[in-house]
Design an enzyme around this catalytic site. Sequence first.
Site, PDB file in Angstrom:
ATOM      1  N   GLY A  11     -27.070  56.452  26.610  1.00 42.86           N
ATOM      2  CA  GLY A  11     -26.537  56.432  25.024  1.00 42.86           C
ATOM      3  C   GLY A  11     -26.062  58.071  24.927  1.00 42.86           C
ATOM      4  O   GLY A  11     -27.087  58.614  25.540  1.00 42.86           O
ATOM      5  N   PHE A  12     -26.645  58.920  23.489  1.00 44.53           N
ATOM      6  CA  PHE A  12     -26.610  59.628  23.537  1.00 44.53           C
ATOM      7  C   PHE A  12     -27.961  61.240  24.204  1.00 44.53           C
ATOM      8  O   PHE A  12     -27.912  61.490  24.831  1.00 44.53           O
ATOM      9  CB  PHE A  12     -25.953  60.215  22.111  1.00 44.53           C
ATOM     10  CG  PHE A  12     -26.169  61.846  21.323  1.00 44.53           C
ATOM     11  CD1 PHE A  12     -26.085  62.562  22.707  1.00 44.53           C
ATOM     12  CD2 PHE A  12     -26.965  61.703  20.688  1.00 44.53           C
ATOM     13  CE1 PHE A  12     -26.158  63.406  21.744  1.00 44.53           C
ATOM     14  CE2 PHE A  12     -26.752  63.389  19.499  1.00 44.53           C
ATOM     15  CZ  PHE A  12     -26.664  63.558  20.088  1.00 44.53           C
ATOM     16  N   VAL A  58     -33.101  44.951  26.126  1.00 43.54           N
ATOM     17  CA  VAL A  58     -34.264  44.442  25.854  1.00 43.54           C
ATOM     18  C   VAL A  58     -34.843  43.936  24.893  1.00 43.54           C
ATOM     19  O   VAL A  58     -35.957  43.837  24.784  1.00 43.54           O
ATOM     20  CB  VAL A  58     -34.386  46.180  26.090  1.00 43.54           C
ATOM     21  CG1 VAL A  58     -34.011  47.229  24.462  1.00 43.54           C
ATOM     22  CG2 VAL A  58     -36.235  46.696  25.372  1.00 43.54           C
ATOM     23  N   TYR A 146     -30.238  48.701   9.866  1.00 46.17           N
ATOM     24  CA  TYR A 146     -31.124  49.692  10.666  1.00 46.17           C
ATOM     25  C   TYR A 146     -32.735  49.988  10.274  1.00 46.17           C
ATOM     26  O   TYR A 146     -33.724  49.907  10.455  1.00 46.17           O
ATOM     27  CB  TYR A 146     -30.019  50.544  10.167  1.00 46.17           C
ATOM     28  CG  TYR A 146     -31.026  51.689  11.797  1.00 46.17           C
ATOM     29  CD1 TYR A 146     -30.567  52.406  13.028  1.00 46.17           C
ATOM     30  CD2 TYR A 146     -30.974  53.476  10.934  1.00 46.17           C
ATOM     31  CE1 TYR A 146     -30.668  52.897  13.554  1.00 46.17           C
ATOM     32  CE2 TYR A 146     -31.157  54.198  11.663  1.00 46.17           C
ATOM     33  CZ  TYR A 146     -31.224  54.282  13.418  1.00 46.17           C
ATOM     34  OH  TYR A 146     -31.280  55.104  14.228  1.00 46.17           O
ATOM     35  N   THR A 176     -28.983  64.411  14.356  1.00 42.45           N
ATOM     36  CA  THR A 176     -28.961  65.749  16.193  1.00 42.45           C
ATOM     37  C   THR A 176     -28.240  65.260  16.046  1.00 42.45           C
ATOM     38  O   THR A 176     -26.894  64.079  16.559  1.00 42.45           O
ATOM     39  CB  THR A 176     -30.255  64.479  17.064  1.00 42.45           C
ATOM     40  OG1 THR A 176     -31.485  64.455  16.396  1.00 42.45           O
ATOM     41  CG2 THR A 176     -29.807  65.339  18.292  1.00 42.45           C
TER      42      THR A 176
END
Length: 328
Positions: A11-12, A58, A146, A176
């Site tokens: 990911g980022f 995961v 989330y 970010t």
Amino acid sequence: MKRVLITGAAGFLGSHLCDRFIKDGYHVIGMDNLITGRLKNIEHLFKLEHFEFYNHDVSKFIHVPGKLDYILHFASPASPIDYLKIPIQTLKVGSLGVHNCLGLAKAKGARVLIASTSEVYGDPTVHPQPEEYWGNVNPVGPRGVYDEAKRFQEAITMAYHNFHGVETRIVRIFNTYGPKMRLNDGRVLPAFIGQALRGEDLTVFGDGSQTRSFCFVDDLVEGIVRLLKSNYPYPVNIGNPSEITISQFAEEIIQLTGTTQKVIYKDLPVDDPKQRQPDITKAKEILGWEPKVNRSEGLKLTYDYFKSLSQEELMETDHYNFDKYIIK
Ligand code: UDP
């Protein structure tokens, strides 16, 4: 040689962390199920002797042979559109996923750092947000999957710390940005830059008076590394306090890209926080950290990255139906 497991490695943020730990001389084990991550972000690492990659979810049992010094749990859909599109996976990776990471840490005697978020503060009534603020979250709204997963994640992490004595660190990450963000993840910066590059109007949601505070990825990574190496087990905000309205941000992107397109206004998504700015007193005091890259420098570096994408990548935008998630 120290060994670090990074979940969400493709990911980022995960991919930037892989780069940083490789640069710092670690053996890096990346894990990702590639739902929102992309191999392209870490492809350059595959040839290295000290990089391994597991294509694995995961949220299912994880095992990594050999010793582990650190585990960084960064696997999660992380943009409002992503977690609306895959809400169950979002809940699972923030609950079952972190449980697996903590269990592995306990078995290996590893230190765990988990990626939490400013979303734990919800639509904040305290401004700027210090770590002591408990937040204003709607558990059953569209962001609930989330926000509550991340709040649970913090709770179980503290429980493993207090009950099992696992060494834990919690970073609360504010907005970010930087190279390797996904162009079509729905977040405001790739949305605006993508629109400018495709010659489309920039879509500001609501009246654009809502605020955010954007941190360049290199600053964030430095803060995370310092927190990991500190002995502080409680949540720490990492973000750039320079706050801006979304309308002003659209103007900055227009200046940066030189687009001749205009701003158009769309309905505001449900529970979209009205304001957000990190109080970084703790990070300054405990980690000696503060951001170094200002928005104009960071945006330029990010724009250079997006400009380098292929036409095909640039046009890959109809992935999501944004309007579906916006209440009139
Ligand atoms: N936003 C916008 N236009 C877009 C995408 C986002 O005006 O095309 C707004 C969004 O409503 C929010 C802010 O930009 O107020 C930041 O959104 P983002 O999805 O990047 O992250 P958030 O901070 O809301 O999690």
